[in-house]
Scaffold this motif. Structure first.
Motif, PDB file in Angstrom:
ATOM      1  N   MET A 254       0.865  -1.252  -0.141  1.00 35.67           N
ATOM      2  CA  MET A 254       0.089   0.113   0.058  1.00 35.67           C
ATOM      3  C   MET A 254       0.613   1.151  -0.102  1.00 35.67           C
ATOM      4  SD  MET A 254      -2.927   0.901   2.471  1.00 35.67           S
ATOM      5  CE  MET A 254      -2.336   1.721   4.078  1.00 35.67           C
ATOM      6  N   ALA A 255       0.769   2.343  -0.788  1.00 38.26           N
ATOM      7  CA  ALA A 255       1.392   3.299  -1.072  1.00 38.26           C
ATOM      8  C   ALA A 255       1.160   4.425   0.065  1.00 38.26           C
ATOM      9  CB  ALA A 255       1.206   4.113  -2.289  1.00 38.26           C
ATOM     10  N   TYR A 256       1.985   5.334   0.457  1.00 39.22           N
ATOM     11  CA  TYR A 256       1.690   6.232   1.367  1.00 39.22           C
ATOM     12  C   TYR A 256       1.553   7.540   0.694  1.00 39.22           C
ATOM     13  CZ  TYR A 256       2.559   9.006   5.624  1.00 39.22           C
ATOM     14  OH  TYR A 256       2.318  10.047   6.533  1.00 39.22           O
ATOM     15  N   SER A 257      -0.011   7.829   0.474  1.00 40.00           N
ATOM     16  CA  SER A 257      -0.516   8.804  -0.356  1.00 40.00           C
ATOM     17  C   SER A 257      -1.340   9.800   0.583  1.00 40.00           C
ATOM     18  CB  SER A 257      -1.217   8.047  -1.379  1.00 40.00           C
ATOM     19  OG  SER A 257      -0.503   7.374  -2.261  1.00 40.00           O
ATOM     20  N   PHE A 258      -1.600  11.051  -0.021  1.00 38.66           N
ATOM     21  CA  PHE A 258      -2.180  12.185   0.778  1.00 38.66           C
ATOM     22  C   PHE A 258      -2.491  13.305  -0.458  1.00 38.66           C
ATOM     23  CE2 PHE A 258       2.039  12.449   2.047  1.00 38.66           C
ATOM     24  CZ  PHE A 258       2.281  13.871   1.701  1.00 38.66           C
ATOM     25  N   LEU A 259      -3.609  13.968   0.218  1.00 39.09           N
ATOM     26  CA  LEU A 259      -3.816  15.331  -0.621  1.00 39.09           C
ATOM     27  C   LEU A 259      -3.704  16.577   0.478  1.00 39.09           C
ATOM     28  CD1 LEU A 259      -4.827  16.634  -3.385  1.00 39.09           C
ATOM     29  CD2 LEU A 259      -7.028  16.382  -2.424  1.00 39.09           C
ATOM     30  N   SER A 260      -2.924  17.538   0.079  1.00 38.12           N
ATOM     31  CA  SER A 260      -2.662  18.400   1.046  1.00 38.12           C
ATOM     32  C   SER A 260      -3.548  19.701   0.400  1.00 38.12           C
ATOM     33  CB  SER A 260      -1.311  18.832   1.397  1.00 38.12           C
ATOM     34  OG  SER A 260      -0.654  17.811   2.179  1.00 38.12           O
ATOM     35  N   ARG A 261      -4.583  20.352   1.055  1.00 38.21           N
ATOM     36  CA  ARG A 261      -5.028  21.699   0.451  1.00 38.21           C
ATOM     37  C   ARG A 261      -4.498  22.864   1.370  1.00 38.21           C
ATOM     38  NH1 ARG A 261     -10.148  19.510  -1.678  1.00 38.21           N
ATOM     39  NH2 ARG A 261     -10.114  17.140  -0.914  1.00 38.21           N
ATOM     40  N   PHE A 262      -4.526  24.088   0.659  1.00 38.68           N
ATOM     41  CA  PHE A 262      -4.165  25.310   1.476  1.00 38.68           C
ATOM     42  C   PHE A 262      -4.581  26.565   0.585  1.00 38.68           C
ATOM     43  CE2 PHE A 262      -1.036  22.772  -0.824  1.00 38.68           C
ATOM     44  CZ  PHE A 262      -0.468  23.585  -1.797  1.00 38.68           C
ATOM     45  N   ARG A 263      -4.464  27.588   1.455  1.00 38.10           N
ATOM     46  CA  ARG A 263      -4.697  28.771   0.513  1.00 38.10           C
ATOM     47  C   ARG A 263      -3.290  29.633   0.377  1.00 38.10           C
ATOM     48  NH1 ARG A 263      -8.928  31.501   0.044  1.00 38.10           N
ATOM     49  NH2 ARG A 263     -10.184  30.120   1.421  1.00 38.10           N
ATOM     50  N   ILE A 264      -3.338  30.258  -0.560  1.00 37.93           N
ATOM     51  CA  ILE A 264      -1.980  31.350  -1.150  1.00 37.93           C
ATOM     52  C   ILE A 264      -2.405  32.793  -0.992  1.00 37.93           C
ATOM     53  CG2 ILE A 264      -0.330  31.568  -2.675  1.00 37.93           C
ATOM     54  CD1 ILE A 264       0.146  28.928  -1.453  1.00 37.93           C
ATOM     55  N   LYS A 265      -1.539  33.456  -0.365  1.00 40.89           N
ATOM     56  CA  LYS A 265      -1.789  34.882  -0.362  1.00 40.89           C
ATOM     57  C   LYS A 265      -2.054  35.505  -1.655  1.00 40.89           C
ATOM     58  CE  LYS A 265       0.720  35.078   3.860  1.00 40.89           C
ATOM     59  NZ  LYS A 265       2.298  35.626   4.389  1.00 40.89           N
TER      60      LYS A 265
ATOM     61  N   LEU B 214      -4.819   9.267   1.783  1.00 35.09           N
ATOM     62  CA  LEU B 214      -5.720   8.604   0.728  1.00 35.09           C
ATOM     63  C   LEU B 214      -5.269   7.064   0.990  1.00 35.09           C
ATOM     64  CD1 LEU B 214      -5.140  10.819  -2.126  1.00 35.09           C
ATOM     65  CD2 LEU B 214      -6.985  10.660  -0.687  1.00 35.09           C
ATOM     66  N   TYR B 215      -6.313   6.178   1.157  1.00 33.53           N
ATOM     67  CA  TYR B 215      -6.021   4.614   1.112  1.00 33.53           C
ATOM     68  C   TYR B 215      -6.526   3.863   0.132  1.00 33.53           C
ATOM     69  CZ  TYR B 215      -5.584   6.399   5.927  1.00 33.53           C
ATOM     70  OH  TYR B 215      -4.997   7.253   7.123  1.00 33.53           O
ATOM     71  N   ASP B 216      -6.025   2.717  -0.228  1.00 36.64           N
ATOM     72  CA  ASP B 216      -6.486   1.964  -1.042  1.00 36.64           C
ATOM     73  C   ASP B 216      -7.926   1.521  -0.955  1.00 36.64           C
ATOM     74  OD1 ASP B 216      -3.956   2.042  -2.254  1.00 36.64           O
ATOM     75  OD2 ASP B 216      -3.125   0.112  -1.337  1.00 36.64           O
ATOM     76  N   LEU B 217      -8.428   0.890  -2.058  1.00 42.10           N
ATOM     77  CA  LEU B 217      -9.918   0.602  -1.878  1.00 42.10           C
ATOM     78  C   LEU B 217     -10.027  -0.658  -1.179  1.00 42.10           C
ATOM     79  CD1 LEU B 217     -11.265   1.447  -5.516  1.00 42.10           C
ATOM     80  CD2 LEU B 217     -11.836   2.735  -3.437  1.00 42.10           C
ATOM     81  N   GLU B 218      -8.990  -1.433  -1.211  1.00 37.41           N
ATOM     82  CA  GLU B 218      -8.884  -2.508  -0.638  1.00 37.41           C
ATOM     83  C   GLU B 218      -8.194  -2.564   0.534  1.00 37.41           C
ATOM     84  OE1 GLU B 218     -11.036  -5.236  -1.337  1.00 37.41           O
ATOM     85  OE2 GLU B 218     -11.854  -4.241  -3.195  1.00 37.41           O
ATOM     86  N   PRO B 219      -8.704  -2.930   1.717  1.00 35.94           N
ATOM     87  CA  PRO B 219      -7.792  -2.723   3.029  1.00 35.94           C
ATOM     88  C   PRO B 219      -6.650  -3.699   2.850  1.00 35.94           C
ATOM     89  CG  PRO B 219      -9.820  -3.785   3.535  1.00 35.94           C
ATOM     90  CD  PRO B 219      -9.937  -3.453   2.063  1.00 35.94           C
ATOM     91  N   ALA B 220      -5.397  -3.409   3.563  1.00 35.31           N
ATOM     92  CA  ALA B 220      -4.459  -4.298   3.518  1.00 35.31           C
ATOM     93  C   ALA B 220      -4.816  -5.537   4.217  1.00 35.31           C
ATOM     94  CB  ALA B 220      -3.219  -3.364   4.204  1.00 35.31           C
ATOM     95  N   ARG B 221      -4.234  -6.582   3.875  1.00 33.07           N
ATOM     96  CA  ARG B 221      -4.447  -7.968   4.495  1.00 33.07           C
ATOM     97  C   ARG B 221      -3.171  -8.543   5.329  1.00 33.07           C
ATOM     98  NH1 ARG B 221      -8.797 -10.274   0.632  1.00 33.07           N
ATOM     99  NH2 ARG B 221     -10.356  -8.542   1.175  1.00 33.07           N
TER     100      ARG B 221
END
Length: 98
Positions: free
Chosen positions: A1-12, A91-98
């Motif tokens: 399983m990959a280590y994935s994420f989405l980061s959201r932020f505001r820029i001046k 963000l996680y894979d659709l299928e959980p790790a087993r």
């Protein structure tokens, strides 16, 4: 399983052009880093809002990315463009790790 994420932020508003230039520079460097699966910045629909999608083989590769000689100064400059902090959503894979 990959280590994935989405980061959201505001820029001046007065820093958007600078941020985009820094983001493009970061995108061009990250693909050279071992353990990086994906790395891409996006502009969101709300004015001033941006996001970055990051995916690494594991958490250690993400930490290594944050500590690279080329990345540290860019990250500091990008954070200086932010209006507030960022929110990271894992963000996680659709299928959980087993």
């Amino acid at each position: 399983m990959a280590y994935s994420f989405l980061s959201r932020f505001r820029i001046k508003a007065d820093r958007e052009d600078r941020f985009v230039a820094l983001a493009r520079q970061m995108e061009s460097l990250v693909d050279r880093e071992p353990g990086t699966l994906a790395f891409k910045f996006f502009r969101l629909g709300e004015p001033g809002m941006f996001a970055v999608y990051e995916s690494f083989v594991d958490e250690a590769a993400d930490k290594a990315h944050m500590e690279t000689d080329h990345g540290k100064p860019l990250i500091e400059q990008m954070i200086g463009c932010m209006d507030g902090s960022y929110e990271r959503e894992m963000l996680y894979d659709l299928e959980p790790a087993r």
